[in-house]
Each structure stands twice: as structure tokens, then as C-alpha cells.
Design an enzyme around this catalytic site. Structure first.
Site, short mmCIF file in Angstrom:
data_model
loop_
_atom_site.label_atom_id
_atom_site.label_comp_id
_atom_site.label_asym_id
_atom_site.label_seq_id
_atom_site.Cartn_x
_atom_site.Cartn_y
_atom_site.Cartn_z
N TRP A 21 -5.98 22.22 -0.92
CA TRP A 21 -6.87 21.96 -1.14
C TRP A 21 -7.11 20.60 -0.01
O TRP A 21 -8.52 19.93 -0.05
CB TRP A 21 -7.02 21.46 -2.54
CG TRP A 21 -6.48 20.30 -3.27
CD1 TRP A 21 -5.51 18.73 -2.56
CD2 TRP A 21 -5.62 21.28 -3.96
NE1 TRP A 21 -4.57 18.88 -3.55
CE2 TRP A 21 -4.20 19.94 -4.69
CE3 TRP A 21 -5.02 22.50 -4.10
CZ2 TRP A 21 -2.94 20.52 -4.73
CZ3 TRP A 21 -4.38 22.63 -4.97
CH2 TRP A 21 -2.85 22.19 -5.15
N TYR B 226 -11.24 8.16 -12.67
CA TYR B 226 -10.26 8.48 -12.05
C TYR B 226 -11.15 9.58 -10.91
O TYR B 226 -10.89 9.62 -9.31
CB TYR B 226 -8.80 8.68 -12.23
CG TYR B 226 -8.43 9.85 -11.12
CD1 TYR B 226 -7.80 9.47 -10.22
CD2 TYR B 226 -7.82 11.46 -11.40
CE1 TYR B 226 -6.96 10.47 -9.19
CE2 TYR B 226 -7.16 12.27 -10.19
CZ TYR B 226 -7.45 11.35 -9.17
OH TYR B 226 -6.48 12.40 -7.78
N GLU C 28 -9.83 18.49 -9.05
CA GLU C 28 -8.46 17.22 -9.02
C GLU C 28 -8.81 18.19 -10.77
O GLU C 28 -7.99 17.08 -11.70
CB GLU C 28 -9.99 16.08 -8.92
CG GLU C 28 -9.46 15.65 -7.66
CD GLU C 28 -8.27 15.05 -7.39
OE1 GLU C 28 -7.54 14.59 -8.63
OE2 GLU C 28 -7.77 14.56 -6.20
N ASP D 117 -4.57 7.06 -10.94
CA ASP D 117 -4.26 8.19 -11.66
C ASP D 117 -2.58 8.29 -12.15
O ASP D 117 -2.10 6.85 -11.45
CB ASP D 117 -4.38 9.83 -10.92
CG ASP D 117 -3.25 9.48 -9.71
OD1 ASP D 117 -2.44 9.28 -9.13
OD2 ASP D 117 -3.08 11.00 -9.62
N CYS E 131 6.97 -4.58 -2.03
CA CYS E 131 6.97 -4.47 -3.12
C CYS E 131 7.89 -5.13 -3.63
O CYS E 131 8.88 -5.84 -4.52
CB CYS E 131 8.32 -2.34 -3.04
SG CYS E 131 8.21 -2.30 -4.91
S1 SF4 Z 1 9.38 0.07 -2.17
FE1 SF4 Z 1 10.78 1.67 -3.76
S2 SF4 Z 1 9.46 0.76 -5.64
FE2 SF4 Z 1 8.54 0.15 -4.71
S3 SF4 Z 1 6.76 1.49 -4.04
FE3 SF4 Z 1 8.32 2.07 -2.32
S4 SF4 Z 1 9.24 3.80 -3.67
FE4 SF4 Z 1 8.13 2.65 -4.47
#
Ligand code: SF4
Length: 368
Positions: A24, A123, A40, A141, A213
Site C-alpha cells: 500500500w 484513527y 487501513e 493506533d 524518550c
Molecule cells: S528509545 Fe526505546 S522505548 Fe524509546 S521510543 Fe526508542 S525504542 Fe521506544
């Protein structure tokens, strides 16, 4: 502190180099809103690997929304057979009809118009609007929710309204970043969830957004998101009747078109759920009476296990003699070729093929 621009730009740079070559995403499908909608809808509750062949087959038969709108529902369900969750096919069919009747056969462009199509949720509408029309529409999602729950982070059950609001708010900030294109950043978030930020053991050392993160910084990437314990499936005991005429044709029944049941309008070996204290043979005799067939149970041919929604079903298939096999619109003797054009749930398709005529013994043995 969450920085949508930093996150979005690093993510898109990674996606440009690392995205998978999915059907897709290929040029002839990539910006066609109808084809995006089909992919989807198929990908809801079904894996990428499983969807591929069905996607091709469905679009060969219904290459645009008008061809789908004009099809019989039985034909649509036949093309969907094997994917499960048939309400999706019915809704897709209704959506195509709505595009034809309310939008003159032209797929709508505005997010609220797409959202108003039958079976299209927030979504899916966001995915179609952003990928086909490059609209700055957010998507959340399961993959995106997992990624964002780790990036932000989000504590507790992601299904609560507070957490849903936090996820949609972050997705909105990300897609609003002017230096990235919506048709790229939204699929990039899903791709990150599919390839790197996986449910178990996310690959943080190679993650393009690890600096953004919070879960990774706190070494909590395997704790988030919080997954509430699943309820055990409810056991259910069903029986079905395998009645064959002198030529080997098999008696099939069409399920009612009743919104309260599974597999509405599909064909099956007549089946029923055993009530408490009822034996398999008693259930079959009752079923025969209900259908006007006077079933006489003979031997149990096979038992199969399958799941539907929250039920774990053990289905006994019994050879029966049908003493009053009057045909009707919804009860027919069906041969192998005719069955190819009927929509049947996959468990019933397997049973039919297992016992249908024109099969060699080895083919039959390999089917279940
Ligand atoms: S650092 Fe690890 S937990 Fe954070 S977004 Fe990337 S893969 Fe996911």
C-alpha cells in the site's frame, strides 16, 4: 520536556531510509484515498503479513469505490473471506455506497467528511487524510500509542480518557510540525512502533528518537505502556451438522442478517451452541427440528477449536442423516464449485473443503 519538532524531524530522517516496501506504499496505491482506506481497514486486527494477498485480491476485484459500491454484499464478503471480523467488510461496502450517494463517487477530502463514512473512526480518518491528502490530521493506533507512551511518558492504562487525550494531543503537536510532511511523519510513527519500538524488548540502542524518550532515560522501556491483565476467553461448546447427499454435496445454511450475531449472512454447516446439560446429539436433533431437517446424528467426524471475539469455541462436527432436507433460500445442498462463490467463515470453509467431494484423501488430510 517533549519537543515535537526534534522528535518529528529525527523520525522522518530515519523513515526515509528505513521504511518497508509495503504494497500500500507503492506508487499506484500510495495516494489513492480509497486504497488507503482499504489497507487501513484490513490492517485493523490483522497483521501486515496476513493482509498482503487479501489486499491485492480485493483491489483486483474492486479497484475503486464505485466498483465496491455497486457490488453485492455476498461478493464483498467472499472477497473478504479469510480475513475475519466481517463487520469491517460490511462497513467498507457501506462507506463506498456513501461515497457514491453523498459525494458523487468522489472520495471526500475533508477530515470530518471522511470521519462521517460508515465504520471510519478517528484513527482511520486521520490516516486517510494525512497520507492521501497530506492534511495535518493526527493519528493514534496501537503502534503510535506505544511509542508515545514511552516518549512522553504516559502512566497507567492507555485506554482511559485522560491518557487518550494526552496521546492525541501529542500526535497533534507532531503532525503540526511544519518542517515535516504529514504523509511521512504519521506512517513513520507507525513504522517505528512496528520495527524498533516493539511491544517487548524495544531496540533502544538503534532507535532514532532515543534522545527524546523519557522511558529510555528512566530505563522503563519494558514497563511502559502498562498493559492491564487480559480476561480469559469464555469457553463455548458448539456442534455442527455434516449432511451429504448421494452426490457428496453438503448441506449449508445461510446465517441470518441479524446485527446481533457473528458472520451475518455467511454460509456454514448448520451449527448451534450446546446449552447446559445438553449432549452433542441432543443439540443436533434440536438443530434439525429448528431447521425442519430431522437430523439423525451418526458419528463425530472431527473436533476443531477456534476463537471468535472473547469466546474460545470447541466445535464438534458430526456426520448426520438429514431426513427432510427441503431446500430454501437459506438452506441449500452445495457442491465444491458452487462453494467457491459463497462467503463462508474460514473455519467453515476448512470444514467444507475437508469433506467436500472431488478431493483426494491426501488433500483432505492436509486441510485440517
Ligand atoms: S528509545 Fe526505546 S522505548 Fe524509546 S521510543 Fe526508542 S525504542 Fe521506544
Amino acid at each position: 520536556m517533549f519537543s515535537p519538532a526534534s522528535f518529528a524531524e529525527k523520525l522522518v530522517a530515519w523513515f526515509d531510509k528505513s521504511q518497508r516496501d509495503l504494497r500500500w506504499r507503492q506508487a499506484h496505491n500510495a495516494t489513492d484515498p480509497y486504497r488507503i482506506l482499504v489497507s487501513e481497514v484490513m490492517l485493523q486486527q490483522t497483521t501486515v503479513a496476513a493482509v498482503g494477498p487479501f489486499y491485492e485480491r480485493f483491489l483486483n476485484r474492486f479497484p475503486n469505490s464505485n466498483s465496491l459500491a455497486e457490488a453485492d454484499e455476498a461478493d464483498v464478503l467472499t472477497q473478504w473471506a479469510g480475513l475475519g471480523y466481517y463487520a469491517r467488510a460490511r462497513n467498507l461496502h457501506k462507506a463506498a455506497k456513501a461515497i457514491q450517494s453523498e459525494h458523487g463517487g468522489i472520495f471526500p477530502r475533508e477530515l470530518d467528511e471522511i470521519l462521517a463514512l460508515p465504520g471510519v473512526g478517528r484513527y482511520t480518518a486521520g490516516a486517510v487524510a494525512s497520507i492521501a491528502y497530506n492534511s495535518r490530521a493526527p493519528i493514534v493506533d496501537a503502534n503510535v500509542a506505544r511509542v508515545l507512551s514511552r516518549i512522553l511518558p504516559v502512566e497507567g492504562d492507555l485506554k482511559t480518557s485522560k491518557n487518550q487525550a494526552a496521546l492525541w494531543d501529542a500526535a497533534t503537536q507532531i503532525v503540526q510540525v511544519e518542517s515535516v510532511e504529514p504523509h511521512t511523519v504519521n506512517p513513520a510513527m507507525m513504522e517505528l512502533g512496528a520495527l524498533i519500538c516493539t511491544p517487548k524488548n524495544p531496540r533502544c540502542p538503534v532507535c532514532p528518537v532515543s534522545d527524546n524518550c523519557q522511558a529510555q532515560k528512566q530505563n522503563r522501556q519494558n514497563e511502559l505502556p502498562f498493559i492491564p491483565p487480559k480476561k480469559a476467553p469464555t469457553p463455548m461448546f458448539d456442534v455442527c451438522a455434516l449432511a451429504q447427499d448421494a452426490t457428496g454435496r453438503i448441506l449449508l445454511r445461510q446465517r441470518p442478517n441479524n446485527a446481533d450475531i457473528w458472520w451475518q449472512g455467511m454460509w456454514e454447516l448448520p451449527r448451534t451452541t450446546r446449552s447446559e446439560g445438553e449432549s452433542s446429539t441432543e443439540a443436533l436433533i434440536r438443530l434439525g427440528q429448528e431447521l425442519g431437517c430431522a437430523f439423525v446424528p451418526q458419528t463425530r467426524a472431527i473436533t476443531v477449536k477456534h476463537g471468535v471475539t472473547r469466546y474460545a469455541i470447541e466445535l464438534e462436527c458430526w456426520r448426520v442423516q438429514a431426513n427432510q432436507p427441503a431446500e430454501s433460500e437459506t438452506l441449500k445442498w452445495i457442491g465444491t464449485e458452487e462453494a467457491d462463490n459463497l462467503a463462508m467463515p474460514s473455519v467453515m470453509r476448512r470444514l467444507f473443503e475437508r469433506f467436500a467431494p472431488n478431493r483426494t484423501s491426501s488433500e483432505q488430510l492436509s486441510l485440517l
